[in-house]
Design an enzyme around this catalytic site. Structure first.
Site, PDB file in Angstrom:
ATOM      1  N   GLU A  93       0.825  -1.198   0.000  1.00  0.00           N
ATOM      2  CA  GLU A  93       0.000   0.000   0.000  1.00  0.00           C
ATOM      3  C   GLU A  93       0.862   1.252   0.000  1.00  0.00           C
ATOM      4  OE1 GLU A  93      -2.351  -0.346   3.513  1.00  0.00           O
ATOM      5  OE2 GLU A  93      -3.377  -2.156   2.841  1.00  0.00           O
ATOM      6  N   CYS A 106       3.012   8.443   1.566  1.00  0.00           N
ATOM      7  CA  CYS A 106       3.461   7.493   2.581  1.00  0.00           C
ATOM      8  C   CYS A 106       3.935   6.228   1.861  1.00  0.00           C
ATOM      9  CB  CYS A 106       2.312   7.187   3.534  1.00  0.00           C
ATOM     10  SG  CYS A 106       2.787   6.191   4.947  1.00  0.00           S
ATOM     11  N   CYS A 113       5.191  -6.911   8.462  1.00  0.00           N
ATOM     12  CA  CYS A 113       6.108  -6.323   9.443  1.00  0.00           C
ATOM     13  C   CYS A 113       6.378  -7.333  10.547  1.00  0.00           C
ATOM     14  CB  CYS A 113       5.500  -5.050  10.037  1.00  0.00           C
ATOM     15  SG  CYS A 113       6.609  -4.172  11.172  1.00  0.00           S
ATOM     16  N   CYS A 117       3.683  -4.534  16.751  1.00  0.00           N
ATOM     17  CA  CYS A 117       2.909  -3.561  17.530  1.00  0.00           C
ATOM     18  C   CYS A 117       1.439  -3.998  17.546  1.00  0.00           C
ATOM     19  CB  CYS A 117       3.038  -2.170  16.928  1.00  0.00           C
ATOM     20  SG  CYS A 117       4.747  -1.563  16.864  1.00  0.00           S
ATOM     21  N   CYS A 120      -1.347  -2.246  15.357  1.00  0.00           N
ATOM     22  CA  CYS A 120      -1.087  -2.099  13.930  1.00  0.00           C
ATOM     23  C   CYS A 120      -1.580  -3.319  13.167  1.00  0.00           C
ATOM     24  CB  CYS A 120       0.403  -1.893  13.691  1.00  0.00           C
ATOM     25  SG  CYS A 120       0.855  -1.801  11.947  1.00  0.00           S
ATOM     26  N   GLY A 160       5.493  -1.882   7.212  1.00  0.00           N
ATOM     27  CA  GLY A 160       6.860  -2.297   7.508  1.00  0.00           C
ATOM     28  C   GLY A 160       7.610  -1.351   8.421  1.00  0.00           C
ATOM     29  N   GLU A 161       8.735  -1.837   8.949  1.00  0.00           N
ATOM     30  CA  GLU A 161       9.661  -1.072   9.784  1.00  0.00           C
ATOM     31  C   GLU A 161      10.880  -0.721   8.927  1.00  0.00           C
ATOM     32  OE1 GLU A 161      12.143   0.799  11.852  1.00  0.00           O
ATOM     33  OE2 GLU A 161      10.276   0.373  12.922  1.00  0.00           O
ATOM     34  N   SER A 192      10.282   6.912   9.679  1.00  0.00           N
ATOM     35  CA  SER A 192       9.650   6.651  10.967  1.00  0.00           C
ATOM     36  C   SER A 192       9.979   5.249  11.452  1.00  0.00           C
ATOM     37  CB  SER A 192       8.129   6.806  10.832  1.00  0.00           C
ATOM     38  OG  SER A 192       7.483   6.471  12.053  1.00  0.00           O
ATOM     39  N   SER A 215       8.256   6.460  16.829  1.00  0.00           N
ATOM     40  CA  SER A 215       6.931   6.137  17.347  1.00  0.00           C
ATOM     41  C   SER A 215       7.100   5.666  18.791  1.00  0.00           C
ATOM     42  CB  SER A 215       6.306   5.044  16.478  1.00  0.00           C
ATOM     43  OG  SER A 215       4.955   4.876  16.774  1.00  0.00           O
ATOM     44  N   LEU A 216       6.789   6.543  19.748  1.00  0.00           N
ATOM     45  CA  LEU A 216       7.054   6.261  21.166  1.00  0.00           C
ATOM     46  C   LEU A 216       5.859   5.564  21.825  1.00  0.00           C
ATOM     47  CD1 LEU A 216       9.524   6.819  22.994  1.00  0.00           C
ATOM     48  CD2 LEU A 216       8.271   8.788  23.876  1.00  0.00           C
ATOM     49  N   ASN A 292      -6.522   5.349  14.885  1.00  0.00           N
ATOM     50  CA  ASN A 292      -7.413   5.089  13.755  1.00  0.00           C
ATOM     51  C   ASN A 292      -7.926   3.665  13.916  1.00  0.00           C
ATOM     52  OD1 ASN A 292      -8.772   5.126  11.340  1.00  0.00           O
ATOM     53  ND2 ASN A 292      -6.978   5.475  10.060  1.00  0.00           N
ATOM     54  N   CYS A 335      -2.416   1.715   7.912  1.00  0.00           N
ATOM     55  CA  CYS A 335      -1.535   0.732   7.280  1.00  0.00           C
ATOM     56  C   CYS A 335      -2.129  -0.671   7.344  1.00  0.00           C
ATOM     57  CB  CYS A 335      -0.174   0.731   7.965  1.00  0.00           C
ATOM     58  SG  CYS A 335       0.736   2.254   7.732  1.00  0.00           S
TER      59      CYS A 335
END
Length: 355
Positions: A93, A106, A113, A117, A120, A160-161, A192, A215-216, A292, A335
């Site tokens: 995407e 984006c 991934c 998380c 996600c 993804g990371e 990010s 991303s904390l 979201n 995502c």
């Protein structure tokens, strides 16, 4: 004869080497790079003053195709999401976010991934594979061709990371910022990460020409361990030390802290005060992102009063703090949502490609 390679995989040095193999001059490699990467044109026959013998040679050694658009959604707020099909059948995407005088894209860096998380959707399927540099460039090119305009800003925060796929991502950033190539300003590209400390330190050592966002999403190790399992390997103290060193090494370059607000999990006034304490000595900007929500998530979206109260505490502590409302909520723009939606529909019916 070797398989043709996508021209989108080739940086300036690789294009020069390719032209040298064909007996051509470096100036021809520069013409190729400008035609494809700066102007977004993939018809090599349209390059002026390219020798006929070189055109013939390139036709047998290069691919100039773009991934097909398998699905396209446009939100009422102008956000547009594309599902692209890679050569091996995998799908990724990319999201286009319009604003006044600029278009932000984006970019995905992996299929799936591995970070896990829990909020996600992309992470729920695990990691399928890394994307190549050319597949990241192809996302920019495919959207450019579809819309007739190129994004002004790029954010590597799609599927993804990015720091888990460091080599390909670093090559993409350098390709995108090459003045003779795509010519993006380094200040217009943001990477990010969920907090891969070795990757942040490598970005620092390599002086990778882009902005850093982290991303904390939590103010205690206990909560971050639960929602972002990577914290068990790189806890908050280690992550914040890496951010601090990065800022110092990059001449005080400001870092963006992203904080997804999850209802009742990390959105209390106590969390806001702890966050201001954790970040007190750092030159950062804070983006607050109300969650979201999607059907697979065990979390809810906090109401506007809780979000405003959280923001006010940070602003009163002196931080530049912006609430970034979710864009494209009516088109599955988080995502992994569009990819999941299309795959579910395919189980029951044929889903046609858009025009």
């Amino acid at each position: 004869m070797t398989e043709p390679v996508s021209i989108l995989e080739l940086d300036r040095g690789a294009l020069e080497a390719l032209c040298a193999r064909a007996g051509a001059k470096p100036v021809h490699a520069e013409a190729l790079q400008a035609h494809v990467f700066r102007r977004g044109r993939l018809d090599l026959d349209a390059i002026p003053d390219l020798p006929r013998t070189l055109r013939h040679w390139l036709a047998h050694h290069l691919r100039t195709d773009l991934p097909p658009v398998l699905a396209r959604r446009q939100s009422s707020d102008g956000t547009e999401k594309l599902l692209l099909g890679m050569a091996d059948g995998k799908e990724v995407e990319t999201v286009l976010i319009p604003a006044a005088k600029r278009l932000t894209q984006c970019i995905s860096t992996q299929v799936g991934c591995a970070i896990g998380c829990t909020f996600c959707l992309t992470a729920s399927a695990g990691l399928v594979r890394h994307l190549s540099t050319g597949e990241m460039v192809a996302q920019v090119m495919a959207a450019w061709r579809l819309r007739g305009e190129r994004a002004r800003n790029l954010v590597l925060m799609g599927m993804g990371e990015p720091l888990h796929n460091y080599e390909a991502v670093a090559r993409f950033v350098r390709t995108a910022t090459d003045p003779k190539g795509m010519a993006f300003s380094p200040n217009r590209i943001t990477l990010s990460t969920a907090g891969l400390v070795p990757g942040i330190r490598r970005m620092q050592a390599d002086a990778l020409p882009c902005n850093l966002a982290v991303s904390l999403n939590a103010t205690t190790d206990a909560v971050r361990d639960r929602i972002m399992p990577i914290n068990r390997k790189y806890p908050l103290a280690e992550l914040l030390a890496a951010i601090r060193d990065y800022i110092a090494a990059r001449g005080g370059k400001r870092v963006l802290i992203e904080y997804v607000l999850l209802d009742g999990i990390n959105d209390t006034p106590a969390d806001a005060r702890r966050l201001s304490g954790l970040l007190a000595d750092l030159d950062i900007t804070i983006n607050l992102l109300p969650f979201n929500a999607h059907a697979a998530a065990p979390y809810g979206r906090p109401d506007e009063r809780r979000v405003a109260a959280f923001r006010d505490i940070l602003q009163q502590a002196g931080f530049v703090t912006v609430v970034r409302d979710s864009r494209g909520r009516d088109i599955s723009a988080a995502c992994g949502q569009l990819r999941t939606e299309i795959r579910q529909r395919r189980r029951t019916t044929e889903y046609p490609c858009p025009e």
